[in-house]
Design a protein around this motif. Structure first.
Motif, PDB file in Angstrom:
ATOM      1  N   UNK A  32       0.729  -1.086  -0.088  1.00 53.64           N
ATOM      2  CA  UNK A  32      -0.154   0.009   0.085  1.00 53.64           C
ATOM      3  C   UNK A  32       0.865   1.224   0.098  1.00 53.64           C
ATOM      4  N   UNK A  33       1.815   1.216   0.684  1.00 54.60           N
ATOM      5  CA  UNK A  33       2.888   2.253   0.930  1.00 54.60           C
ATOM      6  C   UNK A  33       3.517   2.753  -0.350  1.00 54.60           C
TER       7      UNK A  33
ATOM      8  N   UNK B 130       8.739   4.133  -0.839  1.00 58.26           N
ATOM      9  CA  UNK B 130       8.538   4.769   0.425  1.00 58.26           C
ATOM     10  C   UNK B 130       8.221   3.321   1.381  1.00 58.26           C
ATOM     11  N   UNK B 131       9.013   3.429   2.510  1.00 57.53           N
ATOM     12  CA  UNK B 131       8.826   2.557   3.732  1.00 57.53           C
ATOM     13  C   UNK B 131       8.049   3.243   4.545  1.00 57.53           C
ATOM     14  N   UNK B 132       6.552   2.953   4.945  1.00 57.72           N
ATOM     15  CA  UNK B 132       5.788   3.766   5.527  1.00 57.72           C
ATOM     16  C   UNK B 132       5.616   3.155   7.093  1.00 57.72           C
TER      17      UNK B 132
ATOM     18  N   UNK C 176     -13.755   7.899   9.988  1.00 61.26           N
ATOM     19  CA  UNK C 176     -15.014   7.299   9.175  1.00 61.26           C
ATOM     20  C   UNK C 176     -14.351   6.314   8.228  1.00 61.26           C
ATOM     21  N   UNK C 177     -12.893   6.625   7.643  1.00 58.08           N
ATOM     22  CA  UNK C 177     -12.273   5.996   6.637  1.00 58.08           C
ATOM     23  C   UNK C 177     -11.919   4.438   7.425  1.00 58.08           C
TER      24      UNK C 177
ATOM     25  N   UNK D 284      -3.770   6.241   3.334  1.00 60.68           N
ATOM     26  CA  UNK D 284      -3.234   7.409   2.667  1.00 60.68           C
ATOM     27  C   UNK D 284      -2.606   8.427   3.660  1.00 60.68           C
ATOM     28  N   UNK D 285      -3.897   8.931   4.375  1.00 61.29           N
ATOM     29  CA  UNK D 285      -3.505  10.219   5.241  1.00 61.29           C
ATOM     30  C   UNK D 285      -2.404   9.826   6.358  1.00 61.29           C
ATOM     31  N   UNK D 286      -2.352   8.506   6.727  1.00 56.70           N
ATOM     32  CA  UNK D 286      -1.762   8.239   8.400  1.00 56.70           C
ATOM     33  C   UNK D 286      -0.400   7.648   7.943  1.00 56.70           C
TER      34      UNK D 286
END
Length: 267
Positions: free
Chosen positions: A96-97, A106-108, A122-123, A150-152
């Motif tokens: 996903x990252x 990217x390593x998230x 909510x997501x 995505x935002x986290x």
């Protein structure tokens, strides 16, 4: 305070994912997870201390944990708290990252253990509902996963620089064979340090002293063996615990369930 406890493993058709619903007053000792965790507080208050600081979470807050992050957990006040959680294998988050980074490398990781944002909550709520749906749909699952993450997700911050590579080698000795209790002098020799220097450096690197780290590796190995169908007594012996009761006490402090209840919940 009476110890109320209901921790359930919910059927989940999303690959590489485990779903948990909990309503409990249990206090968790310092422990780690091998997976990424993301969830929601539903009722009550929860406090936790980790390398990211001391935080409190309340109903509607998003809660997260990264693999290997040492943390604890306790209710706030004299009542139980309830939460829901999804645990993802690191490979799922890595995929996903990479997608979120639009093909980059990217390593998230989750930057904050608690996020107070209604849209993100909510997501995450939708992600949990989709992941535990009895009518799984891969398109919905992928959409919900990326929308929630995505935002986290943020780039992993370098925290292990400055540690000799040999410390990582000494840690690998425990990772590769948790059932064997490697003496401190052997670990220190592997790292090329005095025992005291190694103890301090290892604790700074992992957040746990060597013995506590080894116990966590044994607990995670025990859970893997239980998932594969091994009986608790056999798993305790295979993982190097003194006896089954010793493993059970530590298993409950880490996962909130006794080994027998855990295997029963898996079905």
């Amino acid at each position: 305070m009476a110890r109320n406890q209901s921790i359930k493993i919910i059927p989940c058709e999303m690959r590489g994912t485990q779903a948990i619903v909990a309503d409990s007053s249990i206090t968790f000792g310092r422990h780690t997870h091998e997976q990424f965790g993301i969830g929601l507080m539903d009722r009550g208050g929860h406090k936790s201390a980790s390398g990211r600081g001391l935080v409190e979470a309340w109903p509607g807050d998003v809660i997260t944990v990264n693999p290997g992050e040492v943390h604890d957990g306790a209710p706030i006040g004299c009542t139980s708290r309830s939460w829901r959680m999804l645990y993802f294998e690191p490979s799922i988050i890595a995929e996903a990252a990479e997608d979120i980074a639009e093909g980059g490398r990217l390593k998230g990781e989750f930057a904050s253990p608690v996020v107070r944002d209604g849209q993100q909550a909510s997501a995450v709520r939708r992600l949990f509902d989709v992941a535990t749906s009895t009518a799984p749909n891969s398109l919905q699952q992928d959409e919900a996963l990326l929308s929630a993450l995505g935002p986290l997700l943020q780039p992993i911050q370098p925290r292990l620089s400055g540690f000799p590579a040999a410390i990582h080698s000494a840690r690998a000795m425990m990772d590769d064979d948790p059932a064997t209790a490697v003496p401190l002098p052997v670990l220190a020799h592997e790292a090329g340090l005095s025992q005291y220097q190694f103890l301090r450096a290892f604790t700074r690197m992992t957040g746990l002293p060597p013995h506590a780290y080894l116990v966590q590796r044994r607990i995670h190995l025990a859970r893997t063996l239980l998932r594969r169908g091994m009986k608790p007594a056999e798993a305790a012996a295979a993982c190097g615990f003194a006896d089954q009761s010793h493993m059970t006490r530590l298993f409950v402090r880490t996962f909130g369930l006794a080994p027998g209840a855990y295997t029963k919940a898996l079905g």
